[in-house]
Design an enzyme around this catalytic site. Structure first.
Site, PDB file in Angstrom:
ATOM      1  N   HIS A 152      -5.507 -38.205 -24.936  1.00 53.53           N
ATOM      2  CA  HIS A 152      -4.396 -37.797 -24.077  1.00 53.53           C
ATOM      3  C   HIS A 152      -4.837 -36.629 -23.194  1.00 53.53           C
ATOM      4  O   HIS A 152      -5.568 -35.736 -23.651  1.00 53.53           O
ATOM      5  CB  HIS A 152      -3.181 -37.389 -24.931  1.00 53.53           C
ATOM      6  CG  HIS A 152      -1.914 -37.356 -24.142  1.00 53.53           C
ATOM      7  ND1 HIS A 152      -1.607 -36.310 -23.312  1.00 53.53           N
ATOM      8  CD2 HIS A 152      -0.907 -38.258 -24.035  1.00 53.53           C
ATOM      9  CE1 HIS A 152      -0.440 -36.559 -22.724  1.00 53.53           C
ATOM     10  NE2 HIS A 152       0.003 -37.735 -23.152  1.00 53.53           N
ATOM     11  N   ARG A 157      -2.282 -40.932 -20.418  1.00 55.08           N
ATOM     12  CA  ARG A 157      -3.094 -41.817 -21.266  1.00 55.08           C
ATOM     13  C   ARG A 157      -3.083 -43.239 -20.715  1.00 55.08           C
ATOM     14  O   ARG A 157      -2.262 -43.591 -19.864  1.00 55.08           O
ATOM     15  CB  ARG A 157      -2.604 -41.794 -22.705  1.00 55.08           C
ATOM     16  CG  ARG A 157      -1.103 -41.828 -22.858  1.00 55.08           C
ATOM     17  CD  ARG A 157      -0.731 -41.770 -24.332  1.00 55.08           C
ATOM     18  NE  ARG A 157       0.669 -41.445 -24.496  1.00 55.08           N
ATOM     19  CZ  ARG A 157       1.399 -41.825 -25.532  1.00 55.08           C
ATOM     20  NH1 ARG A 157       0.857 -42.549 -26.481  1.00 55.08           N
ATOM     21  NH2 ARG A 157       2.664 -41.472 -25.626  1.00 55.08           N
ATOM     22  N   LYS A 202      -0.109 -45.735 -19.313  1.00 55.38           N
ATOM     23  CA  LYS A 202       1.165 -45.022 -19.203  1.00 55.38           C
ATOM     24  C   LYS A 202       1.354 -44.538 -17.777  1.00 55.38           C
ATOM     25  O   LYS A 202       0.567 -44.843 -16.887  1.00 55.38           O
ATOM     26  CB  LYS A 202       1.242 -43.922 -20.256  1.00 55.38           C
ATOM     27  CG  LYS A 202       1.177 -44.534 -21.680  1.00 55.38           C
ATOM     28  CD  LYS A 202       2.132 -43.946 -22.659  1.00 55.38           C
ATOM     29  CE  LYS A 202       3.572 -44.236 -22.359  1.00 55.38           C
ATOM     30  NZ  LYS A 202       4.455 -43.565 -23.338  1.00 55.38           N
ATOM     31  N   ASP A 239       2.819 -38.555 -14.183  1.00 56.09           N
ATOM     32  CA  ASP A 239       3.767 -37.495 -14.528  1.00 56.09           C
ATOM     33  C   ASP A 239       3.187 -36.210 -13.928  1.00 56.09           C
ATOM     34  O   ASP A 239       2.001 -35.912 -14.117  1.00 56.09           O
ATOM     35  CB  ASP A 239       3.884 -37.418 -16.055  1.00 56.09           C
ATOM     36  CG  ASP A 239       4.750 -36.271 -16.553  1.00 56.09           C
ATOM     37  OD1 ASP A 239       4.974 -35.302 -15.796  1.00 56.09           O
ATOM     38  OD2 ASP A 239       5.177 -36.320 -17.718  1.00 56.09           O
ATOM     39  N   CYS A 255       3.247 -33.166 -14.697  1.00 52.15           N
ATOM     40  CA  CYS A 255       2.620 -32.130 -15.535  1.00 52.15           C
ATOM     41  C   CYS A 255       1.145 -32.416 -15.781  1.00 52.15           C
ATOM     42  O   CYS A 255       0.365 -31.503 -16.046  1.00 52.15           O
ATOM     43  CB  CYS A 255       3.364 -31.934 -16.848  1.00 52.15           C
ATOM     44  SG  CYS A 255       3.331 -33.341 -17.970  1.00 52.15           S
ATOM     45  N   TYR A 256       0.748 -33.713 -15.653  1.00 53.46           N
ATOM     46  CA  TYR A 256      -0.670 -34.028 -15.847  1.00 53.46           C
ATOM     47  C   TYR A 256      -1.511 -33.607 -14.637  1.00 53.46           C
ATOM     48  O   TYR A 256      -2.737 -33.700 -14.685  1.00 53.46           O
ATOM     49  CB  TYR A 256      -0.855 -35.507 -16.201  1.00 53.46           C
ATOM     50  CG  TYR A 256      -0.064 -35.889 -17.436  1.00 53.46           C
ATOM     51  CD1 TYR A 256      -0.055 -35.058 -18.552  1.00 53.46           C
ATOM     52  CD2 TYR A 256       0.698 -37.046 -17.493  1.00 53.46           C
ATOM     53  CE1 TYR A 256       0.695 -35.361 -19.680  1.00 53.46           C
ATOM     54  CE2 TYR A 256       1.447 -37.372 -18.626  1.00 53.46           C
ATOM     55  CZ  TYR A 256       1.442 -36.515 -19.712  1.00 53.46           C
ATOM     56  OH  TYR A 256       2.184 -36.822 -20.820  1.00 53.46           O
ATOM     57  N   ASP A 274       8.562 -34.273 -13.251  1.00 62.07           N
ATOM     58  CA  ASP A 274       7.671 -35.329 -13.722  1.00 62.07           C
ATOM     59  C   ASP A 274       7.457 -36.361 -12.615  1.00 62.07           C
ATOM     60  O   ASP A 274       6.339 -36.612 -12.161  1.00 62.07           O
ATOM     61  CB  ASP A 274       8.353 -35.891 -14.995  1.00 62.07           C
ATOM     62  CG  ASP A 274       7.868 -37.213 -15.504  1.00 62.07           C
ATOM     63  OD1 ASP A 274       7.157 -37.921 -14.790  1.00 62.07           O
ATOM     64  OD2 ASP A 274       8.232 -37.574 -16.645  1.00 62.07           O
ATOM     65  N   ASP A 300      12.314 -29.030 -14.365  1.00 59.72           N
ATOM     66  CA  ASP A 300      12.431 -28.105 -15.495  1.00 59.72           C
ATOM     67  C   ASP A 300      11.285 -27.095 -15.371  1.00 59.72           C
ATOM     68  O   ASP A 300      10.334 -27.326 -14.623  1.00 59.72           O
ATOM     69  CB  ASP A 300      12.382 -28.861 -16.834  1.00 59.72           C
ATOM     70  CG  ASP A 300      11.093 -29.636 -17.003  1.00 59.72           C
ATOM     71  OD1 ASP A 300      10.029 -29.015 -17.092  1.00 59.72           O
ATOM     72  OD2 ASP A 300      11.139 -30.894 -17.010  1.00 59.72           O
ATOM     73  N   HIS A 326       7.624 -28.486 -16.123  1.00 62.67           N
ATOM     74  CA  HIS A 326       6.998 -29.242 -15.028  1.00 62.67           C
ATOM     75  C   HIS A 326       6.777 -28.371 -13.806  1.00 62.67           C
ATOM     76  O   HIS A 326       5.784 -28.528 -13.102  1.00 62.67           O
ATOM     77  CB  HIS A 326       7.818 -30.500 -14.701  1.00 62.67           C
ATOM     78  CG  HIS A 326       7.653 -31.576 -15.732  1.00 62.67           C
ATOM     79  ND1 HIS A 326       8.524 -31.715 -16.790  1.00 62.67           N
ATOM     80  CD2 HIS A 326       6.689 -32.515 -15.905  1.00 62.67           C
ATOM     81  CE1 HIS A 326       8.103 -32.717 -17.560  1.00 62.67           C
ATOM     82  NE2 HIS A 326       6.995 -33.218 -17.052  1.00 62.67           N
TER      83      HIS A 326
END
Ligand code: FPP
Ligand code: K
Ligand code: ZN
Length: 527
Positions: free
Chosen positions: A308, A356, A359, A362, A364-365, A428, A435, A438
């Protein structure tokens, strides 16, 4: 007469295109269709040809309605051309996500002011207001995230700092809040009376480093912290995240951060589960990180779990703290496989990263996966900008080619991750609520995409011919330099949308890292 403008083809060449335009706003979808489709040109009648008059268009369009098509590469404005025939719940969610993102990526969704590259500005004021509000007080339903109060401090202060805000005015409240969260047995919990945890301790220490100042540093009970870390250290080299809790790679990274920022002694207490008379707090830590690399090339939370992105960052940043990344990263990780896995994390057309395999993207990645690239790039580059090899004719460091698409990531962030309502904040993906988590990590990812980090020097030989990191080697020869990343051909965003750089491993500005380290290094023992 407008139709003459609609059917005129705009030059593909970017410079001409910019020269021809006096405005930076986006054409209506009607114009977009008509200018880009051969079919529309075929359908022109003889009557229409009267109006296809280049000179007329050029002389009348400038201050009227000519709006060039924004320069968005096809890669980022149409569904992926490569598709798996097998339809599953996973593939359907992926298709739906692309469908949700495309109108934001092409700008056809909103009334936003877009630049020539089809990008909205970073909406600083709204995001700043969102983060300031998130520092509290918060409504009752936030009781569900009570144990994350230290994280709220870090996310908000860090996000504000990246957007250029001075957060030292929060010093007194951080001091008061942190005091209530510290346990006599060492470390910080999520609030008063809560068990100490490495994650909340990391967040409190970074918040303290961000507000800075001796009074803030002095809140930390360094001796209790050291004893507590010793109690978390495991015989296989890793760290539990709390007493009796799970051992994972977050623990490895956070321990490395705490030990180096607070300049803790490396000796183990006899009570430590890892105490054997020879080992210290760092013994086996890099080996633990190595044991988390999976068959895919990515990094998992613990050996034999699923790779991840969050853990890839923990692994690389932990190693980069222990020793010069150019030496330690290739010694402990299979770098080609890791690069392969990381590269698969970036999607098109979205441009953002997933966490990952199979998926969704997003925001935050942008940090957890995107933030791996400065560490990987630094470990691969043969020498830093100080070396002759990297200098251009102007004497300035040339921006080397990136291992990921900075443009793609910046497009995803500015188009898809900004809440453009009065709420502000980053998110995201479209249709998710913004939020503080993020907001911070999207900005961290934006920051790394906008900067170039280089290591100043090649690694010095380790003392005593050691091959494993020791205190003597901790960061001693890792001098990081940072430059704005300038892409001369495709500077797709305004300079005013560049956020501040953060240290690639500590995720706060380098000057805050240096100040807290200098403070604790300047004080011997636990006094
Ligand atoms: C999956 O969530 C997420 C994880 C398995 C790990 C999350 C961990 C972090 C973000 C940070 C860890 C690091 C530190 C320093 C505390 P999901 O299934 O909701 O998301 P996904 O579908 O994107 O994988
Ligand atoms: K997620
Ligand atoms: Zn996320």
């Amino acid at each position: 007469r407008n139709r003459a403008i609609f059917i005129r083809k705009f030059p593909k060449n970017k410079k001409e295109n910019m020269a021809a335009s006096t405005t930076s706003s986006f054409p209506t979808s009607q114009e977009g269709v008509a200018t880009s489709s051969q079919q529309n040109l075929d359908a022109i009648t003889d009557d229409d040809f009267e109006y296809v008059d280049e000179e007329f268009v050029l002389s009348h369009s400038a201050e009227q309605q000519a709006q060039p098509e924004p320069m968005i590469p096809d890669l980022f404005k149409q569904p992926s051309l490569v598709k798996d025939d097998l339809i599953t719940a996973t593939s359907q969610l992926q298709d739906q996500t692309v469908e949700h993102c495309l109108p934001f990526l092409t700008g056809e969704d909103g009334p936003l002011d877009l630049n020539d590259y089809g990008l909205p500005k970073l909406n600083r004021e709204k995001h700043i207001k969102f983060l300031k509000q998130s520092l509290g007080p918060l409504p009752g339903r936030f009781v569900a995230v009570d144990a994350s109060r230290p994280w709220y401090l870090y996310w908000c202060l860090s996000g504000l700092t990246m957007m250029g805000e001075d957060v030292s005015s929060y010093r007194d409240s951080v001091i008061e809040t942190a005091r209530t969260m510290q346990n006599e047995s060492g470390g910080f919990g999520g609030g008063h009376g809560q068990t100490s945890h490495l994650a909340t301790t990391y967040a409190v220490i970074l918040a303290i480093a961000l507000v800075g100042g001796e009074e803030a540093y002095d809140v930390i009970d360094k001796k209790a912290m050291w004893k507590w870390l010793c109690s978390l250290k495991q015989p296989d080299g890793g760290f539990q995240v709390c007493v009796g809790g799970e051992e994972d790679i977050r623990g490895a990274y956070i321990a490395a951060v705490i030990i180096t920022l607070l300049d803790l002694p490396l000796d183990l207490t006899p009570e430590s589960p890892a105490y054997d008379g020879r080992s210290n707090l760092l013994t086996g830590l890099a080996e633990y990180v190595r044991s988390c690399q999976t068959f895919e090339g990515g990094i998992s939370s613990q050996p034999n779990n699923e790779a991840h992105g969050a853990y890839a960052f923990c692994a690389l940043a932990c190693l980069a703290i222990l020793d010069n990344p150019r030496r330690i990263i290739p010694s402990y990780l299979d770098v080609p496989r890791l690069i392969s896995w990381l590269s698969y994390r970036q999607y098109a057309p979205e441009g953002g990263f997933s966490g990952r395999t199979n998926k969704l993207v997003d925001g935050c990645y942008s940090h957890w996966a995107g933030g791996c690239f400065p560490l990987i790039e630094a470990c691969l580059s043969p020498s830093g900008p100080g070396s002759e090899k990297n200098k251009t004719a102007t004497g300035l460091a040339a921006a080397p080619e990136s291992l990921y698409s900075r443009e793609g990531l910046i497009r995803y962030i500015l188009c898809c991750c900004q809440d453009q309502t009065k709420r502000g904040g980053l998110r995201d993906k479209p249709y998710k609520m913004s939020d503080p988590y993020h907001t911070n990590y999207v900005l961290s990812g934006l920051s790394s995409a906008q900067h170039q980090w280089d290591l100043d020097s090649d690694p010095l030989p380790l003392p005593n011919g050691d091959t494993t990191p020791s205190l003597a080697a901790l960061g001693a020869d890792s001098v990081w330099n940072v430059f704005p990343y300038i892409d001369e051909n495709d500077q797709i965003y305004e300079d005013s949308d560049r956020v501040r750089p953060i240290h690639p491993a500590y995720a706060i500005p380098q000057k805050n890292v240096n100040a807290i380290r200098a403070y604790f290094q300047g004080r011997s023992g636990f006094a």
